[in-house]
Design a protein around this motif. Structure first.
Motif, short mmCIF file in Angstrom:
data_model
loop_
_atom_site.label_atom_id
_atom_site.label_comp_id
_atom_site.label_asym_id
_atom_site.label_seq_id
_atom_site.Cartn_x
_atom_site.Cartn_y
_atom_site.Cartn_z
N LEU A 1 -3.24 -4.36 3.45
CA LEU A 1 -3.46 -3.00 3.94
C LEU A 1 -4.77 -2.45 3.40
O LEU A 1 -5.57 -1.89 4.14
N GLU B 1 3.53 2.74 6.47
CA GLU B 1 4.49 1.70 6.16
C GLU B 1 3.82 0.36 5.89
O GLU B 1 2.86 0.00 6.56
N THR B 2 4.35 -0.37 4.90
CA THR B 2 3.84 -1.72 4.71
C THR B 2 4.42 -2.64 5.78
O THR B 2 3.94 -3.74 5.99
N ARG C 1 1.33 -7.41 0.95
CA ARG C 1 1.15 -6.43 2.02
C ARG C 1 0.17 -5.34 1.59
O ARG C 1 -0.66 -4.90 2.38
N GLU C 2 0.29 -4.92 0.35
CA GLU C 2 -0.58 -3.86 -0.15
C GLU C 2 -2.05 -4.31 -0.12
O GLU C 2 -2.92 -3.55 0.29
#
Lengths: 222, 222
Positions: free
Chosen positions: A177, A188-189, A173-174
């Motif tokens: 993003l 928020e992820t 997710r990071e």
DNA sequence: AGTAGCCTTACATTTACCTTAAATCTGCTA
DNA sequence: TAGCAGATTTAAGGTAAATGTAAGGCTACT
């Protein structure tokens, strides 16, 4: 047809590493190991099909910078690869007409991102990415499934392209993003999850976009 | 193909110890005992295949720090080994371009972890680890046995990767807990057993993951 | 003000994991 | 070799954590 990329790098192992990764990403690569050979290749008919060149600055035969005008003559955009991270050669590289610049050692993922950007910017981008029955039309910025247009919102589109350019690679997710929303995104992820859900629904990709538990997502093919 | 690591260390017994452990972990090692010899080796064609170098700072011939630029020239990342644990040389080491730094005496396990990290960071990371008929696809974060996907839960995957990166080395429950669950984990060491059992079942590794009684586990190959 | 896009929130659902406990194994002693 | 103690294997279940998803409201552009 696959996009062809010329890889001009004298270090055989680095050359192979780059080519392997580019091929995995769906490009066709032409590895060339020295400057004079490259210069000769650019005279040939085949060279017309090259969409982009990765050029090491330090080369035997003829160095990368002085090859610039050869590339410009046949209108091939160049990304320089170099071990020097000093400002002087960076400036010299970009001034001399390169589209971008990478300092070794670099991340393959970052290289892929930059390649896509240059291809996009210079209008040589892959026109299409296929995943199962959906086609991403990069130039049109549109998506179809079995020929039927699917309307994606900008973020969804970016997310799909990112996943599709990294088929079979798990992205956290990071990472997503950072690459889509930018480094400056604070939030928020879970946001990623929501967009993933949209993609799965719109494209019927429930099995194709796999969750890698506690990690992120992976778009699968094959 | 196995990842090659150059080990530049003048103390023969330490050099052998390191090499033995790296080979056991699946790397190919090139031990070199003095600085000048190393410098010469870097000129050769074979040196192109080196993915990483472990370099002792105190060397006969030529010291480790001053060799840095030779390594940079051929784009090989360096981890320094040193007996000095004073801040001054630490700073000098990292400033001069090393990827990491280990103070002797060090744990082999810690060295292996750092090696993996550097390889990963510099894009030389192994993409795959093979153990008998199972392949761990590190980038995909997935595992196959004879090509058939095996679904592992996050902890199982981590455990497998840890064991596989330390082939033929016995790891205690405490070590595994610390490395996979983190130092802050408070709970039963029996937990490890449960996950080991899952791996054995899912991968049919009943004989491959061997119990080292009163100690821990060891993943065996050859 | 209306609209489209997107982030967040909240709740539902699914998945993962630690514990427990019983079964089985191992190695030791008699 | 039988018996025992300690160690390990393995199945199962409750709990906690991660993920899926729908809905609402904020922001930026018209």
């Amino acid at each position: 047809m696959k996009t062809k990329i010329l890889v001009l790098e004298d270090d055989n192992s680095i050359s192979q590493l780059i080519c392997m990764n580019l091929e995995a990403a769906g490009f066709l690569t032409i590895p060339i190991l020295d400057g004079l050979e490259a210069q000769a290749y650019l005279q040939t008919e085949q060279s017309k099909e090259i969409s982009l060149a990765l050029v090491d600055v330090m080369l035997p035969g003829k160095d990368g910078f002085s090859l610039m005008e050869d590339f410009q003559k046949v209108d091939i955009p160049v990304i320089y690869l170099t071990a020097k991270d000093d400002v002087i050669s960076k400036v010299q590289g970009l001034k001399s007409g390169a589209e971008d610049y990478m300092v070794k050692p670099f991340e393959i993922l970052e290289l892929l991102v930059r390649i896509e950007k240059v291809l996009e910017r210079t209008g040589r981008g892959r026109e299409m990415i296929q995943i199962h029955d959906v086609s991403i039309h990069l130039k049109e910025h549109s998506v179809t499934k079995n020929g039927v247009p699917i309307l994606l919102k900008p973020m969804e589109y970016e997310l799909l392209v990112t996943l599709a350019s990294n088929k079979n690679i798990a992205l956290s997710r990071e990472e997503l993003l950072q690459r889509i929303w930018g480094t400056d995104f604070i939030g928020e992820t879970r946001t990623v999850d929501v967009h993933i859900a949209q993609l799965r629904k719109k494209l019927d990709f429930h099995q194709v976009i796999r969750t890698v538990s506690k990690t992120g997502y992976r778009l699968e093919e094959l």
